[in-house]
Design a protein around this motif. Sequence first.
Motif, PDB file in Angstrom:
ATOM      1  N   TYR A  24       0.735  -1.222  -0.111  1.00 39.30           N
ATOM      2  CA  TYR A  24       0.019   0.003   0.024  1.00 39.30           C
ATOM      3  C   TYR A  24       0.710   1.079   0.097  1.00 39.30           C
ATOM      4  O   TYR A  24       0.765   2.195  -0.783  1.00 39.30           O
ATOM      5  CB  TYR A  24      -0.846   0.044   1.134  1.00 39.30           C
ATOM      6  CG  TYR A  24      -1.847   1.186   1.412  1.00 39.30           C
ATOM      7  CD1 TYR A  24      -2.845   1.533   0.541  1.00 39.30           C
ATOM      8  CD2 TYR A  24      -1.040   2.139   2.272  1.00 39.30           C
ATOM      9  CE1 TYR A  24      -3.344   2.924   0.816  1.00 39.30           C
ATOM     10  CE2 TYR A  24      -1.779   3.403   2.534  1.00 39.30           C
ATOM     11  CZ  TYR A  24      -2.862   3.861   1.779  1.00 39.30           C
ATOM     12  OH  TYR A  24      -3.761   4.946   1.905  1.00 39.30           O
ATOM     13  N   PHE A  25       1.876   1.289   0.891  1.00 45.45           N
ATOM     14  CA  PHE A  25       2.594   2.336   0.852  1.00 45.45           C
ATOM     15  C   PHE A  25       3.525   2.689  -0.252  1.00 45.45           C
ATOM     16  O   PHE A  25       3.583   3.685  -0.871  1.00 45.45           O
ATOM     17  CB  PHE A  25       3.497   2.501   2.078  1.00 45.45           C
ATOM     18  CG  PHE A  25       2.963   2.515   3.393  1.00 45.45           C
ATOM     19  CD1 PHE A  25       2.552   3.657   3.709  1.00 45.45           C
ATOM     20  CD2 PHE A  25       2.798   1.502   4.328  1.00 45.45           C
ATOM     21  CE1 PHE A  25       1.792   4.145   4.997  1.00 45.45           C
ATOM     22  CE2 PHE A  25       2.283   1.676   5.557  1.00 45.45           C
ATOM     23  CZ  PHE A  25       1.628   2.853   5.849  1.00 45.45           C
ATOM     24  N   GLY A  40       1.536   7.015  -6.764  1.00 45.40           N
ATOM     25  CA  GLY A  40       0.154   7.510  -6.813  1.00 45.40           C
ATOM     26  C   GLY A  40      -0.685   6.654  -7.754  1.00 45.40           C
ATOM     27  O   GLY A  40      -1.411   7.023  -8.235  1.00 45.40           O
ATOM     28  N   LEU A  41      -0.507   5.449  -7.318  1.00 44.89           N
ATOM     29  CA  LEU A  41      -1.473   4.394  -7.830  1.00 44.89           C
ATOM     30  C   LEU A  41      -2.489   3.916  -6.914  1.00 44.89           C
ATOM     31  O   LEU A  41      -3.538   2.947  -7.355  1.00 44.89           O
ATOM     32  CB  LEU A  41      -0.616   3.116  -8.280  1.00 44.89           C
ATOM     33  CG  LEU A  41       0.342   3.389  -9.542  1.00 44.89           C
ATOM     34  CD1 LEU A  41       1.108   1.977  -9.964  1.00 44.89           C
ATOM     35  CD2 LEU A  41      -0.549   3.971 -10.745  1.00 44.89           C
ATOM     36  N   THR A  42      -2.448   4.197  -5.665  1.00 51.80           N
ATOM     37  CA  THR A  42      -3.547   3.983  -4.721  1.00 51.80           C
ATOM     38  C   THR A  42      -5.019   4.377  -5.245  1.00 51.80           C
ATOM     39  O   THR A  42      -4.841   5.579  -5.880  1.00 51.80           O
ATOM     40  CB  THR A  42      -3.421   3.988  -3.427  1.00 51.80           C
ATOM     41  OG1 THR A  42      -3.104   5.658  -3.327  1.00 51.80           O
ATOM     42  CG2 THR A  42      -2.162   3.339  -2.865  1.00 51.80           C
ATOM     43  N   ASP A  43      -5.988   3.853  -4.818  1.00 49.90           N
ATOM     44  CA  ASP A  43      -7.282   4.379  -5.200  1.00 49.90           C
ATOM     45  C   ASP A  43      -7.706   4.436  -6.855  1.00 49.90           C
ATOM     46  O   ASP A  43      -8.077   5.171  -7.370  1.00 49.90           O
ATOM     47  CB  ASP A  43      -7.656   5.717  -4.682  1.00 49.90           C
ATOM     48  CG  ASP A  43      -9.197   5.840  -4.420  1.00 49.90           C
ATOM     49  OD1 ASP A  43      -9.822   4.846  -4.319  1.00 49.90           O
ATOM     50  OD2 ASP A  43      -9.596   7.026  -4.212  1.00 49.90           O
ATOM     51  N   SER A  44      -6.855   3.350  -7.776  1.00 48.69           N
ATOM     52  CA  SER A  44      -7.204   3.373  -8.860  1.00 48.69           C
ATOM     53  C   SER A  44      -7.154   1.776  -9.247  1.00 48.69           C
ATOM     54  O   SER A  44      -6.805   0.986  -8.557  1.00 48.69           O
ATOM     55  CB  SER A  44      -5.778   3.816  -9.609  1.00 48.69           C
ATOM     56  OG  SER A  44      -4.818   3.072  -9.550  1.00 48.69           O
ATOM     57  N   LEU A 100     -10.151  -3.665  -0.399  1.00 53.78           N
ATOM     58  CA  LEU A 100     -10.486  -3.170   0.959  1.00 53.78           C
ATOM     59  C   LEU A 100      -9.438  -1.983   1.386  1.00 53.78           C
ATOM     60  O   LEU A 100      -9.677  -1.130   1.868  1.00 53.78           O
ATOM     61  CB  LEU A 100     -10.645  -4.178   2.079  1.00 53.78           C
ATOM     62  CG  LEU A 100     -10.940  -3.608   3.374  1.00 53.78           C
ATOM     63  CD1 LEU A 100     -12.180  -2.950   3.504  1.00 53.78           C
ATOM     64  CD2 LEU A 100     -11.015  -4.719   4.454  1.00 53.78           C
ATOM     65  N   VAL A 101      -8.170  -2.472   1.267  1.00 55.03           N
ATOM     66  CA  VAL A 101      -6.985  -1.538   1.505  1.00 55.03           C
ATOM     67  C   VAL A 101      -6.738  -0.234   0.342  1.00 55.03           C
ATOM     68  O   VAL A 101      -6.489   0.673   0.770  1.00 55.03           O
ATOM     69  CB  VAL A 101      -5.689  -2.489   1.845  1.00 55.03           C
ATOM     70  CG1 VAL A 101      -4.559  -1.562   1.837  1.00 55.03           C
ATOM     71  CG2 VAL A 101      -5.788  -3.476   2.825  1.00 55.03           C
ATOM     72  N   MET A 102      -6.790  -0.755  -0.795  1.00 56.30           N
ATOM     73  CA  MET A 102      -6.339   0.150  -1.820  1.00 56.30           C
ATOM     74  C   MET A 102      -7.568   1.032  -2.433  1.00 56.30           C
ATOM     75  O   MET A 102      -7.135   2.122  -2.885  1.00 56.30           O
ATOM     76  CB  MET A 102      -5.821  -0.899  -3.059  1.00 56.30           C
ATOM     77  CG  MET A 102      -4.625  -1.671  -2.704  1.00 56.30           C
ATOM     78  SD  MET A 102      -3.238  -0.778  -2.375  1.00 56.30           S
ATOM     79  CE  MET A 102      -2.320  -2.102  -1.990  1.00 56.30           C
TER      80      MET A 102
END
Length: 273
Positions: A123-124, A130-134, A211-213
């Motif tokens: 996740y970090f 800049g790829l989380t929530d994608s 759930l995490v991303m």
Amino acid sequence: MISRRERALNYAVLTVFAALALVPLVGVVASSLTPRAQSSPTFTWPDHLDWSNFSTAWAQGHFATYLRSSLLVAVSVVLITGVLAILAGYSFARFDYPGRSLLFYVTLVGLMVPPEAFVIPLYFNLRDVGLTDSYWSLILPQTAQSLAFGVFWMRNFFRSVPSAVIEAARLDGASDWRVLWQILVPISRPALLTMAMLVFMWTWNEFLLPLVMITDEAKRTAPLGLAFFQSAHTTQYSLLAAASVIVALPVVALYVFLQRHFISGMLSGAVKG
């Protein structure tokens, strides 16, 4: 030769286990068709079938959006994994170079590492680029998770192909690239379809990574959306069952469609170790 008594005993045992597997599924389907006034957390056979549970769950749970997200992620993972597994499996099966065996066994380490072991550092890392929530935060990790199995699967199949077939093609002037895509890949269709079905199922059912991303509701996958739907409809058992059927239906449909290829693919993908 198996006697009639042994055959009857085998069928009896298989029937018992099939019933144990089917009873919970029948219970979920029956609950999904039970009128909400009659719904119960225990097994209940409905007085009449209420199909409106599906439309209500579909509308209230926003499953059109969630299913679209899951389909996009699952198809992308299957395609990328398939191409990479074909290339790597062919390399490990048919080429001889220093460190080949070591590299193959290092690849197999991916089969032994559970997602819970790396999801937090992952996740970090993805957040830093800049790829989380994608969708890429789901596609790339799940491709990496599936690739170890895919490489192992395709390597075993390519090793099972008689060397005479490949040598005959090379005598006719076929390059390694042509041997792979015009000879090996067409005859590996059962193995490829089985691998695709398994990877699709694993990707579709993945819950922890989304759930995490993912925090954007529009990018939630179907299992994650089902969890939020469950928290909002804790005691509405008919709606929960209908939503569960909606989420599971694409995988069931895929299995039914590819069922005739599944057994032959399982055998061809595990002929040689």
